[in-house]
Design an enzyme around this catalytic site. Structure first.
Site, mmCIF file in Angstrom:
data_model
loop_
_atom_site.group_PDB
_atom_site.id
_atom_site.type_symbol
_atom_site.label_atom_id
_atom_site.label_comp_id
_atom_site.label_asym_id
_atom_site.label_seq_id
_atom_site.Cartn_x
_atom_site.Cartn_y
_atom_site.Cartn_z
ATOM 1 N N PHE A 1 31.168 -28.083 1.333
ATOM 2 C CA PHE A 1 31.055 -28.446 2.751
ATOM 3 C C PHE A 1 29.574 -28.520 3.129
ATOM 4 O O PHE A 1 28.835 -27.542 2.968
ATOM 5 C CB PHE A 1 31.772 -27.407 3.624
ATOM 6 C CG PHE A 1 33.248 -27.327 3.381
ATOM 7 C CD1 PHE A 1 34.112 -28.215 4.007
ATOM 8 C CD2 PHE A 1 33.775 -26.380 2.521
ATOM 9 C CE1 PHE A 1 35.483 -28.145 3.793
ATOM 10 C CE2 PHE A 1 35.143 -26.303 2.291
ATOM 11 C CZ PHE A 1 36.003 -27.187 2.931
ATOM 12 N N VAL B 1 30.288 -23.425 1.170
ATOM 13 C CA VAL B 1 29.630 -23.927 2.371
ATOM 14 C C VAL B 1 28.121 -23.893 2.100
ATOM 15 O O VAL B 1 27.584 -22.892 1.635
ATOM 16 C CB VAL B 1 29.987 -23.018 3.570
ATOM 17 C CG1 VAL B 1 29.042 -23.244 4.725
ATOM 18 C CG2 VAL B 1 31.430 -23.241 4.001
ATOM 19 N N CYS B 2 27.428 -24.994 2.393
ATOM 20 C CA CYS B 2 25.975 -25.056 2.152
ATOM 21 C C CYS B 2 25.244 -24.068 3.057
ATOM 22 O O CYS B 2 25.413 -24.077 4.283
ATOM 23 C CB CYS B 2 25.460 -26.461 2.413
ATOM 24 S SG CYS B 2 23.661 -26.563 2.410
ATOM 25 N N VAL B 3 24.395 -23.253 2.468
ATOM 26 C CA VAL B 3 23.722 -22.193 3.222
ATOM 27 C C VAL B 3 22.795 -22.746 4.308
ATOM 28 O O VAL B 3 22.782 -22.245 5.437
ATOM 29 C CB VAL B 3 22.984 -21.222 2.270
ATOM 30 C CG1 VAL B 3 21.913 -21.932 1.446
ATOM 31 C CG2 VAL B 3 22.362 -20.077 3.041
ATOM 32 N N ALA C 1 24.799 -24.267 7.091
ATOM 33 C CA ALA C 1 25.516 -23.199 7.797
ATOM 34 C C ALA C 1 24.586 -22.432 8.728
ATOM 35 O O ALA C 1 24.934 -22.147 9.878
ATOM 36 C CB ALA C 1 26.163 -22.251 6.790
#
Lengths: 133, 118
Positions: B39, B76-78, B81
């Site tokens: 994501f 989820v991409c840090v 996010a």
């Protein structure tokens, strides 16, 4: 980890600034360039507008990415192409697009290589994966 | 075939997230393997447990979490996010936060990457 030299192509198809797509595609290029993959990048459709010179996002209150694009070669993103037809449709001259770095020896600017759609299609056909933005 | 999926849009506003989910269900039903789901951009909003849609509507993050419970690697991409306030505290179970390097691995270890965005 990705360490098998597979061919991966990032396509940039969206106009800059109106959405985050172009900026995030550049983030992906920078990260992927640090992995052992055969990375290439194609600007096409509205994505070619990102290569139009003289863009300034200060008035938009956003950071912008023009400096990052100008440093692609420094980040070892070297196989960078642009679709000739997309440039033509938007009245952008092939020799007017921004440089993505400088030649180490001659200091000459390096620009994305302009290719015909058929050439790009042939390159796409041999990729392991396309990452589309 | 082993597939990885990249989701670039958030829930409810655009169809990309639903299309990704439906594609994955169809792929699994056909016997394909999902190596991972990544994501990115607004796609990170798919993973928040704070969403609380009306009872008679699909619950998008719960649906993703149930897929994750099947053992599919969901990331989820840090950086995306952090920009959007998506932290470990608000993630649904079975989805974790990590970096773009994980997308590189998902691409490397799958036969195909399928991107869902605008």
């Amino acid at each position: 980890m990705a360490a098998t030299g597979k061919k991966v192509m990032v396509t940039v198809r969206k106009a800059p600034h109106g959405s985050i797509y172009v900026q995030e595609s550049i983030e992906v290029m920078f990260i992927f360039a640090t992995y052992d993959m055969d990375l290439s990048v194609v600007f096409m459709d509205d994505g070619v507008l990102a290569l139009h010179p003289g863009q300034d996002t200060k008035g938009l209150g956003i950071k912008g990415f023009m400096a990052s694009l100008g440093a692609l070669v420094d980040w070892e993103v070297t196989k960078v192409y642009v679709d000739r037809q997309s440039l033509k449709e938007r009245n952008i001259a092939e020799d007017a697009i921004i440089s993505i770095g400088k030649d180490e020896e001659t200091d000459a600017p390096i620009r994305p290589k302009v290719l015909d759609s058929a050439e790009i299609a042939a390159m796409m056909a041999v990729q392991h994966s396309l990452v589309s933005f | 075939m082993k597939l990885s999926v990249l989701v670039l849009e958030g829930p409810y506003n655009h169809e990309a997230s639903d299309s990704a989910y439906n594609f994955i269900q169809a792929a699994l039903a056909k016997g394909h393997t999902i190596r991972g789901i990544f994501f990115y951009d607004d796609g990170v909003y798919n993973a928040t447990k704070l969403m609380d849609p009306p009872q008679d509507e699909r619950h998008i993050s719960k649906r993703w979490s149930e897929l994750g419970a099947k053992g599919i690697d969901m990331i989820v991409c840090v950086a995306a996010a952090k920009r959007r306030g998506i932290t470990n505290e608000v993630l649904v179970p079975n989805i974790r936060i990590s970096g773009l390097g994980q997308l590189a691995s998902m691409i490397d270890e799958a036969d195909r990457l399928v991107t869902f965005g605008d």
